[in-house]
Design a protein around this motif. Sequence first.
Motif, mmCIF file in Angstrom:
data_model
loop_
_atom_site.group_PDB
_atom_site.id
_atom_site.type_symbol
_atom_site.label_atom_id
_atom_site.label_comp_id
_atom_site.label_asym_id
_atom_site.label_seq_id
_atom_site.Cartn_x
_atom_site.Cartn_y
_atom_site.Cartn_z
ATOM 1 N N GLY A 165 15.381 58.711 12.305
ATOM 2 C CA GLY A 165 14.592 59.788 12.891
ATOM 3 C C GLY A 165 14.573 61.021 12.007
ATOM 4 N N ILE A 166 15.734 61.331 11.417
ATOM 5 C CA ILE A 166 15.830 62.481 10.507
ATOM 6 C C ILE A 166 15.016 62.241 9.243
ATOM 7 C CG2 ILE A 166 17.413 63.815 9.057
ATOM 8 C CD1 ILE A 166 19.560 63.297 11.221
ATOM 9 N N LEU A 167 15.147 61.032 8.678
ATOM 10 C CA LEU A 167 14.444 60.701 7.440
ATOM 11 C C LEU A 167 12.927 60.672 7.621
ATOM 12 C CD1 LEU A 167 16.798 57.891 6.065
ATOM 13 C CD2 LEU A 167 16.557 60.228 5.196
ATOM 14 N N SER A 168 12.489 60.458 8.865
ATOM 15 C CA SER A 168 11.042 60.445 9.140
ATOM 16 C C SER A 168 10.547 61.826 9.558
ATOM 17 C CB SER A 168 10.725 59.424 10.241
ATOM 18 O OG SER A 168 11.356 59.793 11.454
ATOM 19 N N PHE A 169 11.359 62.862 9.222
ATOM 20 C CA PHE A 169 11.020 64.264 9.533
ATOM 21 C C PHE A 169 10.839 64.487 11.038
ATOM 22 C CE2 PHE A 169 9.461 63.369 5.250
ATOM 23 C CZ PHE A 169 10.163 64.325 4.516
ATOM 24 N N GLY A 170 11.639 63.767 11.829
ATOM 25 C CA GLY A 170 11.647 63.965 13.280
ATOM 26 C C GLY A 170 10.671 63.100 14.041
ATOM 27 N N ILE A 171 9.710 62.510 13.358
ATOM 28 C CA ILE A 171 8.696 61.698 14.050
ATOM 29 C C ILE A 171 9.338 60.479 14.712
ATOM 30 C CG2 ILE A 171 6.611 60.303 13.748
ATOM 31 C CD1 ILE A 171 5.868 62.172 11.437
ATOM 32 N N GLY A 172 10.326 59.904 14.045
ATOM 33 C CA GLY A 172 10.993 58.721 14.581
ATOM 34 C C GLY A 172 11.704 58.964 15.896
ATOM 35 N N PHE A 173 12.075 60.233 16.160
ATOM 36 C CA PHE A 173 12.780 60.545 17.405
ATOM 37 C C PHE A 173 11.895 60.335 18.634
ATOM 38 C CE2 PHE A 173 15.622 63.087 14.596
ATOM 39 C CZ PHE A 173 16.818 62.470 14.959
ATOM 40 N N LEU A 174 10.578 60.366 18.435
ATOM 41 C CA LEU A 174 9.673 60.103 19.549
ATOM 42 C C LEU A 174 9.844 58.675 20.065
ATOM 43 C CD1 LEU A 174 6.398 61.797 18.268
ATOM 44 C CD2 LEU A 174 7.980 62.660 19.988
ATOM 45 N N PHE A 175 10.326 57.783 19.208
ATOM 46 C CA PHE A 175 10.550 56.400 19.604
ATOM 47 C C PHE A 175 12.025 56.122 19.886
ATOM 48 C CE2 PHE A 175 6.827 56.725 16.895
ATOM 49 C CZ PHE A 175 5.869 56.085 17.655
ATOM 50 N N VAL A 176 12.895 56.871 19.223
ATOM 51 C CA VAL A 176 14.335 56.679 19.422
ATOM 52 C C VAL A 176 14.789 57.252 20.759
ATOM 53 C CG1 VAL A 176 16.639 57.293 18.562
ATOM 54 C CG2 VAL A 176 14.826 56.656 16.948
ATOM 55 N N GLU A 177 14.330 58.467 21.087
ATOM 56 C CA GLU A 177 14.812 59.156 22.285
ATOM 57 C C GLU A 177 14.530 58.399 23.588
ATOM 58 O OE1 GLU A 177 16.741 62.336 22.414
ATOM 59 O OE2 GLU A 177 17.024 61.161 20.597
ATOM 60 N N PRO A 178 13.318 57.837 23.801
ATOM 61 C CA PRO A 178 13.118 57.048 25.024
ATOM 62 C C PRO A 178 14.101 55.885 25.136
ATOM 63 C CG PRO A 178 11.009 57.577 24.037
ATOM 64 C CD PRO A 178 12.057 58.002 23.048
ATOM 65 N N SER B 49 26.607 54.049 18.449
ATOM 66 C CA SER B 49 25.756 52.913 18.081
ATOM 67 C C SER B 49 24.322 53.342 17.765
ATOM 68 C CB SER B 49 25.749 51.869 19.211
ATOM 69 O OG SER B 49 25.056 52.348 20.353
ATOM 70 N N PHE B 50 23.972 54.586 18.114
ATOM 71 C CA PHE B 50 22.627 55.082 17.848
ATOM 72 C C PHE B 50 22.539 55.888 16.551
ATOM 73 C CE2 PHE B 50 22.568 54.779 22.586
ATOM 74 C CZ PHE B 50 21.543 53.857 22.696
ATOM 75 N N ILE B 51 23.642 55.996 15.820
ATOM 76 C CA ILE B 51 23.667 56.820 14.612
ATOM 77 C C ILE B 51 22.624 56.358 13.591
ATOM 78 C CG2 ILE B 51 25.017 57.338 12.534
ATOM 79 C CD1 ILE B 51 27.413 57.799 14.249
ATOM 80 N N GLY B 52 22.536 55.048 13.382
ATOM 81 C CA GLY B 52 21.572 54.510 12.416
ATOM 82 C C GLY B 52 20.142 54.896 12.771
ATOM 83 N N MET B 53 19.802 54.806 14.056
ATOM 84 C CA MET B 53 18.453 55.156 14.503
ATOM 85 C C MET B 53 18.222 56.658 14.376
ATOM 86 S SD MET B 53 18.008 52.648 17.809
ATOM 87 C CE MET B 53 16.232 52.767 17.766
ATOM 88 N N ASP B 54 19.260 57.444 14.639
ATOM 89 C CA ASP B 54 19.136 58.900 14.485
ATOM 90 C C ASP B 54 18.865 59.273 13.027
ATOM 91 O OD1 ASP B 54 19.525 59.409 17.178
ATOM 92 O OD2 ASP B 54 21.684 59.665 16.999
#
Length: 239
Positions: free
Chosen positions: A210-223, A202-207
């Motif tokens: 995160g990839i498309l934002s060059f990893g920056i999005g993972f700072l918000f996805v991972e928590p 269910s987190f695939i879309g958010m991942d």
Amino acid sequence: MERPDRKEIKCYARCVLKNQHAVLAGITLLVTALNLALNVLGLMASPSGSGILSIILYFGISLLVNMIYYILLAGLYRIYLDICSNHPYRWSDLFSAFREHPEPVAIYSVLQFIVTFVFVQVGIWWLEIMIGWLFYGEAGGVLFATAVTIITAVLYICLEISFSMTLFVHANDPYLSFKEMMLESWQLMDGMRLHYLCLELSFIGMDLLGILSFGIGFLFVEPYVYTTKGYYYKKISGH
């Protein structure tokens, strides 16, 4: 054991993150930076060459780097479990597993490293065989290699899910032995593997974001992901 409602625990996770997402993003960034630094140092310390001694030293250093990272990760899991339990936490808790019985986590990291390495190598090997048979028009061989590759991947995913609660178990009770820690995770995930896999998917879309934002999005996805998993652990463990 009653299966947790995925929408409910994800809703809980979003609610608890409202006022502390920035702090947890900072902690996530720190873990990522430390992991990157560990890998860079590991590469710098690894000897060049293709001899047996160089290979042994390379794997030894890789195991050590992976061990340090997993002990650090255990501290991160402690923070998220405290959040899910409404307990206070500090940045220094990130290093708590280094102080409190890190041996089970160290052993777990070695096992995780070896299992991942073996499965990846087996998968690559069969993929190369499959490509070779495909090139030479061996339809039967391609089907066989494909089946073996799929079975290998499914077996690896099952093992990963079975022990996915290990670090949460350690965070809850750091004085459990390695065997007790692994066994509890296995028992908790008994009958929950497919359900937990659906939660992961269910987190695939958010991942992807995160990839498309060059990893920056993972700072918000991972928590969000860690908090959701923390609530999942609390639900199935009854803590």
